[in-house]
Motif scaffolding. Structure first.
Motif, mmCIF file in Angstrom:
data_model
loop_
_atom_site.group_PDB
_atom_site.id
_atom_site.type_symbol
_atom_site.label_atom_id
_atom_site.label_comp_id
_atom_site.label_asym_id
_atom_site.label_seq_id
_atom_site.Cartn_x
_atom_site.Cartn_y
_atom_site.Cartn_z
ATOM 1 N N ILE A 48 0.968 -1.154 0.079
ATOM 2 C CA ILE A 48 0.157 -0.039 -0.108
ATOM 3 C C ILE A 48 0.909 1.194 -0.035
ATOM 4 N N HIS A 49 1.919 1.207 0.910
ATOM 5 C CA HIS A 49 2.914 2.404 0.970
ATOM 6 C C HIS A 49 3.585 2.546 -0.512
ATOM 7 N N ARG A 50 3.996 1.305 -1.066
ATOM 8 C CA ARG A 50 4.789 1.637 -2.354
ATOM 9 C C ARG A 50 3.750 2.107 -3.562
ATOM 10 N N LEU A 51 2.622 1.717 -3.620
ATOM 11 C CA LEU A 51 1.865 2.048 -4.589
ATOM 12 C C LEU A 51 1.385 3.786 -4.222
ATOM 13 N N ARG A 52 1.152 4.032 -2.970
ATOM 14 C CA ARG A 52 0.949 5.331 -2.708
ATOM 15 C C ARG A 52 1.935 6.433 -3.178
ATOM 16 N N GLN A 53 2.979 6.037 -2.856
ATOM 17 C CA GLN A 53 4.276 6.615 -2.956
ATOM 18 C C GLN A 53 4.626 6.645 -4.718
ATOM 19 N N GLU A 54 4.244 5.763 -5.425
ATOM 20 C CA GLU A 54 4.428 5.325 -6.920
ATOM 21 C C GLU A 54 3.569 6.468 -7.487
ATOM 22 N N HIS A 55 2.118 6.576 -6.929
ATOM 23 C CA HIS A 55 1.464 7.595 -7.336
ATOM 24 C C HIS A 55 1.417 9.239 -6.856
ATOM 25 N N GLN A 56 2.502 9.192 -6.246
ATOM 26 C CA GLN A 56 2.816 10.671 -5.612
ATOM 27 C C GLN A 56 1.853 11.037 -4.805
ATOM 28 N N LEU A 57 1.232 10.399 -3.969
ATOM 29 C CA LEU A 57 0.075 10.868 -3.039
ATOM 30 C C LEU A 57 0.650 10.741 -1.738
ATOM 31 N N ASP A 60 -6.039 2.620 -10.000
ATOM 32 C CA ASP A 60 -6.134 1.937 -11.133
ATOM 33 C C ASP A 60 -5.457 0.753 -11.286
ATOM 34 N N GLN A 61 -5.914 -0.147 -10.180
ATOM 35 C CA GLN A 61 -5.078 -1.399 -9.935
ATOM 36 C C GLN A 61 -6.168 -2.402 -9.556
ATOM 37 N N GLN A 62 -5.934 -3.686 -9.470
ATOM 38 C CA GLN A 62 -6.868 -4.534 -8.928
ATOM 39 C C GLN A 62 -6.154 -5.349 -7.920
ATOM 40 N N VAL A 63 -6.806 -6.060 -7.122
ATOM 41 C CA VAL A 63 -6.366 -6.882 -6.119
ATOM 42 C C VAL A 63 -6.321 -8.431 -6.773
ATOM 43 N N GLU A 64 -5.289 -9.193 -6.412
ATOM 44 C CA GLU A 64 -5.072 -10.465 -6.997
ATOM 45 C C GLU A 64 -4.682 -11.434 -5.824
ATOM 46 N N ILE A 65 -5.669 -12.323 -5.585
ATOM 47 C CA ILE A 65 -5.292 -13.308 -4.530
ATOM 48 C C ILE A 65 -4.998 -14.566 -4.921
ATOM 49 N N ARG A 66 -3.619 -15.106 -4.370
ATOM 50 C CA ARG A 66 -3.158 -16.501 -4.889
ATOM 51 C C ARG A 66 -3.344 -17.362 -3.756
ATOM 52 N N PHE A 67 -3.392 -18.687 -4.088
ATOM 53 C CA PHE A 67 -3.191 -19.469 -3.150
ATOM 54 C C PHE A 67 -1.742 -20.270 -3.689
ATOM 55 N N ILE A 68 -0.770 -20.460 -2.679
ATOM 56 C CA ILE A 68 0.359 -20.948 -3.226
ATOM 57 C C ILE A 68 0.844 -22.200 -2.199
ATOM 58 N N PRO A 69 1.510 -23.284 -2.649
ATOM 59 C CA PRO A 69 1.711 -24.398 -1.443
ATOM 60 C C PRO A 69 2.852 -23.502 -0.653
ATOM 61 N N VAL A 70 2.828 -23.816 0.634
ATOM 62 C CA VAL A 70 3.710 -23.406 1.572
ATOM 63 C C VAL A 70 4.904 -24.436 1.526
ATOM 64 N N LYS A 71 6.156 -23.954 1.924
ATOM 65 C CA LYS A 71 7.351 -24.649 1.895
ATOM 66 C C LYS A 71 7.548 -25.538 2.965
ATOM 67 N N HIS A 72 6.758 -25.176 4.052
ATOM 68 C CA HIS A 72 6.901 -26.162 5.293
ATOM 69 C C HIS A 72 5.553 -26.303 5.788
ATOM 70 N N LYS A 73 4.909 -27.447 6.166
ATOM 71 C CA LYS A 73 3.713 -27.628 6.776
ATOM 72 C C LYS A 73 3.350 -26.963 8.052
ATOM 73 N N LEU A 74 2.496 -26.055 8.005
ATOM 74 C CA LEU A 74 1.920 -25.340 9.253
ATOM 75 C C LEU A 74 0.631 -26.013 9.533
ATOM 76 N N GLN A 75 0.457 -26.358 10.983
ATOM 77 C CA GLN A 75 -0.868 -26.943 11.521
ATOM 78 C C GLN A 75 -1.085 -26.013 12.600
ATOM 79 N N ALA A 76 -2.368 -25.500 12.838
ATOM 80 C CA ALA A 76 -2.815 -24.772 14.033
ATOM 81 C C ALA A 76 -2.536 -25.423 15.019
ATOM 82 N N ALA A 77 -2.042 -25.113 16.166
ATOM 83 C CA ALA A 77 -1.782 -25.652 17.574
ATOM 84 C C ALA A 77 -3.158 -25.727 18.347
#
Length: 108
Positions: free
Chosen positions: A42-51, A91-108
């Motif tokens: 968010i900060h990068r985009l705001r700065q890029e648009h000089q806002l 003038d952007q859009q949000v993209e959501i991706r699901f990617i495999p994790v490098k290590h298995k995380l399980q809720a404790a």
């Protein structure tokens, strides 16, 4: 007696001692990394648009304090709705991706 000449990064030591052995802490760490990544983007985009935060807030229809919170790496309240509003105003859009994790995380 031989002196140790190799040094280990402090972050590596902390990770090995306190995070690696705890699934709960691994999950918390991943969540914090994601929050920080969203804030930086968010900060990068705001700065890029000089806002300023106030200018972006006006475009989005919110207050500068909300933009400030969204750019804070410790903020945990990012909503998809707000991210879409910010993206649209830049003038952007949000993209959501699901990617495999490098290590298995399980809720404790």
């Amino acid at each position: 007696m031989k002196k140790r000449t190799s040094r280990t990064n402090a972050v590596s030591i902390i990770h090995r001692r306190y995070v690696k052995s705890s699934q709960k802490r691994l999950l918390e760490l991943e969540e914090e990394r994601l929050n920080a990544k969203v804030a930086r983007e968010i900060h990068r985009l705001r700065q890029e648009h000089q806002l300023t935060q106030a200018q972006l807030a006006k475009r989005v229809g919110t207050t500068p304090s909300v933009i400030s919170r969204l750019e804070d790496a410790d903020y945990q309240g990012h909503s998809l709705s707000m991210l879409r509003r910010i993206a649209s105003s830049l003038d952007q859009q949000v993209e959501i991706r699901f990617i495999p994790v490098k290590h298995k995380l399980q809720a404790a």
